[in-house]
Scaffold this motif. Structure first.
Motif, PDB file in Angstrom:
ATOM      1  N   GLU A 190     -20.884  20.718 -37.725  1.00 20.38           N
ATOM      2  CA  GLU A 190     -20.335  22.053 -37.462  1.00 20.38           C
ATOM      3  C   GLU A 190     -18.940  21.956 -36.858  1.00 20.38           C
ATOM      4  N   ALA A 191     -18.727  20.947 -36.023  1.00 18.42           N
ATOM      5  CA  ALA A 191     -17.400  20.746 -35.459  1.00 18.42           C
ATOM      6  C   ALA A 191     -16.410  20.304 -36.537  1.00 18.42           C
ATOM      7  N   ALA A 192     -16.886  19.509 -37.475  1.00 19.34           N
ATOM      8  CA  ALA A 192     -16.000  18.989 -38.522  1.00 19.34           C
ATOM      9  C   ALA A 192     -15.647  20.044 -39.564  1.00 19.34           C
ATOM     10  N   PHE A 193     -16.614  20.864 -39.961  1.00 23.33           N
ATOM     11  CA  PHE A 193     -16.398  21.808 -41.058  1.00 23.33           C
ATOM     12  C   PHE A 193     -16.248  23.257 -40.603  1.00 23.33           C
TER      13      PHE A 193
ATOM     14  N   ARG B  98     -16.611  32.327 -34.239  1.00 26.74           N
ATOM     15  CA  ARG B  98     -16.269  31.484 -35.384  1.00 26.74           C
ATOM     16  C   ARG B  98     -15.703  30.167 -34.855  1.00 26.74           C
ATOM     17  N   VAL B  99     -16.431  29.098 -35.068  1.00 25.34           N
ATOM     18  CA  VAL B  99     -16.005  27.772 -34.630  1.00 25.34           C
ATOM     19  C   VAL B  99     -15.058  27.206 -35.683  1.00 25.34           C
ATOM     20  N   PRO B 100     -13.813  26.941 -35.336  1.00 24.96           N
ATOM     21  CA  PRO B 100     -12.866  26.443 -36.341  1.00 24.96           C
ATOM     22  C   PRO B 100     -13.137  24.993 -36.701  1.00 24.96           C
ATOM     23  N   ALA B 101     -12.907  24.643 -37.954  1.00 18.71           N
ATOM     24  CA  ALA B 101     -13.071  23.262 -38.396  1.00 18.71           C
ATOM     25  C   ALA B 101     -12.104  22.363 -37.645  1.00 18.71           C
ATOM     26  N   GLY B 102     -12.621  21.258 -37.107  1.00 19.77           N
ATOM     27  CA  GLY B 102     -11.782  20.304 -36.392  1.00 19.77           C
ATOM     28  C   GLY B 102     -11.854  20.406 -34.890  1.00 19.77           C
ATOM     29  N   ILE B 103     -12.598  21.372 -34.369  1.00 20.36           N
ATOM     30  CA  ILE B 103     -12.688  21.513 -32.909  1.00 20.36           C
ATOM     31  C   ILE B 103     -13.365  20.285 -32.318  1.00 20.36           C
TER      32      ILE B 103
ATOM     33  N   GLY C  75      -9.839  11.471 -31.986  1.00 22.90           N
ATOM     34  CA  GLY C  75      -8.857  12.408 -32.539  1.00 22.90           C
ATOM     35  C   GLY C  75      -9.419  13.020 -33.804  1.00 22.90           C
ATOM     36  N   TYR C  76      -8.709  12.841 -34.903  1.00 21.96           N
ATOM     37  CA  TYR C  76      -9.182  13.361 -36.187  1.00 21.96           C
ATOM     38  C   TYR C  76      -9.678  12.245 -37.104  1.00 21.96           C
ATOM     39  N   ASN C  77      -9.736  11.007 -36.590  1.00 23.63           N
ATOM     40  CA  ASN C  77     -10.236   9.881 -37.368  1.00 23.63           C
ATOM     41  C   ASN C  77     -11.709   9.614 -37.064  1.00 23.63           C
TER      42      ASN C  77
ATOM     43  N   MET D 277      -7.835  18.766 -39.500  1.00 25.54           N
ATOM     44  CA  MET D 277      -6.948  19.007 -38.365  1.00 25.54           C
ATOM     45  C   MET D 277      -7.011  20.468 -37.951  1.00 25.54           C
ATOM     46  N   LEU D 278      -7.112  20.689 -36.653  1.00 20.28           N
ATOM     47  CA  LEU D 278      -7.337  22.026 -36.117  1.00 20.28           C
ATOM     48  C   LEU D 278      -6.183  22.965 -36.419  1.00 20.28           C
TER      49      LEU D 278
END
Length: 376
Positions: A129-132, A221-226, A266-268, A318-319
């Motif tokens: 959910e955090a990723a997408f 709404r949880v944004p992708a990348g949080i 981070g984002y990796n 990336m957020l």
């Protein structure tokens, strides 16, 4: 006009300690305090700017939010001298004045509109959910105006009356001696508790408080990348204001569950993948896990433990951008255990067939060891 950087306003560096920030505020506040410069709009505006900067940088949560998001973080839903306070309430000119000068500014009313308290809710989400991104619904508690008295605290059919002691002002004037000489301040009226009103017949449901605890449902709404620990503001969903003041805000703090396969930096994304002895030696096609499903990949012949493969764009969204991080997969050669006698015999035959040139690392090591001992 764009706001100045808060650190610049106080004249401190970004790594300034709490003591440095407090000292800088006190020093500069003395130079432009409105009580010392009556009818001086420049001094008044300067003091408001100092007050706003101190309100944010003196609070660890607000300072962290400001360092991360700038002026958009700590002042969402608020104005100058605002900011948010997860513990409830809204700081401002009064609290700063009281901290350093022993009371509230002269002439400032205590019973005017008051902004509602900000709230915090801790929301736990999955790694995916955090990723997408996701849409989450949750229930939380907040104080609301009593539905019987409408928030007045008075029995239906009656109204609060003006306090005779303070004449409805909610405060009384007090003269105190300070380092500036005599300063006229105002303190909350003890007779009415600073409200300016006295309730003679209290509402039976709320016992005169005008407030009731209520459960409410909110959607975020949880944004992708949080990432773990980041906060999503929901404007106007905190507690109601008093005496016609605006609603506070609700801040949703995100907690991300760990993943069984991946670790995030981070984002990796990072993952360890076991290879059999045969796969590592002979190479071949393997399946690599990604958040979007398995991916086919050819492992070269003679792959060693700790060899890392990079898959571009297979990390986290990336957020604040359209790109994605990368996926790094490190292989680990899994040495077989509990072999049968037949299997052990086959491995010995295989070992006997080797000339030593097949093991480059071992050959290099023993050559260096031989040189070491021969040099002694």
């Amino acid at each position: 006009m764009a706001k100045r950087d808060y650190y610049e306003v106080l004249g401190v560096k970004k790594d300034a300690s709490d003591a440095d920030i407090k000292s800088a505020f006190r020093r500069r506040a003395k130079e432009c305090h409105p009580d010392l410069h009556p009818n001086d709009k420049t001094a008044e505006n300067r003091f408001k700017e100092l007050n706003e900067a101190y309100e944010v940088l003196s609070d660890a949560n607000r300072r962290s939010r400001y360092d991360q998001f700038g002026h958009e973080g700590p002042n969402m839903g608020g104005g100058p001298g605002g900011g948010f306070d997860f513990g409830g309430g809204f700081g401002g000119f009064d609290s700063i004045f009281e901290t350093f000068f022993g009371g509230n500014p002269a002439g400032r009313r205590q019973n005017g509109p008051e902004r509602g308290a900000d709230l915090q809710y801790d929301l736990t989400i999955t790694f995916e959910e955090a990723a997408f991104g996701a849409k989450k619904e949750f229930r939380f508690q907040r104080e609301e105006n009593c539905d019987v008295c409408g928030g007045t605290g008075a029995k239906p059919g009656t109204q609060p009356e003006k306090c005779a002691t303070c004449r409805g002002m909610g405060s009384v004037r007090v003269t105190t001696n300070s380092l500036f000489g005599q300063v006229v301040t105002q303190q909350p009226c003890a007779a009415c508790g600073g409200t300016g009103q006295v309730i003679k017949e209290r509402c039976a449901k709320c016992a005169g408080s005008g407030r009731m605890r209520a459960a409410r449902t909110a959607t975020v709404r949880v944004p992708a990348g949080i990432d773990n620990g980041q906060i999503i503001p929901l404007a106007g969903q905190g507690e109601p204001g008093k005496r016609g003041g605006p609603m506070g805000d609700l801040y949703v703090r995100v907690s991300v569950k760990p993943h069984k396969l991946f670790k995030r930096e981070g984002y990796n994304l990072y993952c360890e993948l076991p290879l059999s002895l045969t796969q590592a030696a002979l190479g071949g096609e393997i399946e690599v896990p990604t958040l979007e499903g398995p991916l086919k990949h050819m492992v070269p012949e003679g792959t060693q433990t700790d060899t890392e493969f990079r898959f571009r764009g297979k990390g986290i969204q990336m957020l604040r951008g359209s790109g994605k991080g990368d996926l790094y997969v490190k292989v680990r050669v899994d040495v077989p255990r509990k072999l049968s006698d037949h299997q052990k015999g086959l491995l010995r035959q295989f070992e006997d067939s080797l000339t030593g040139k097949e093991y480059e690392s071992r050959k290099s090591f023993f050559e260096r060891m031989k040189e070491h001992f021969s040099a002694q």
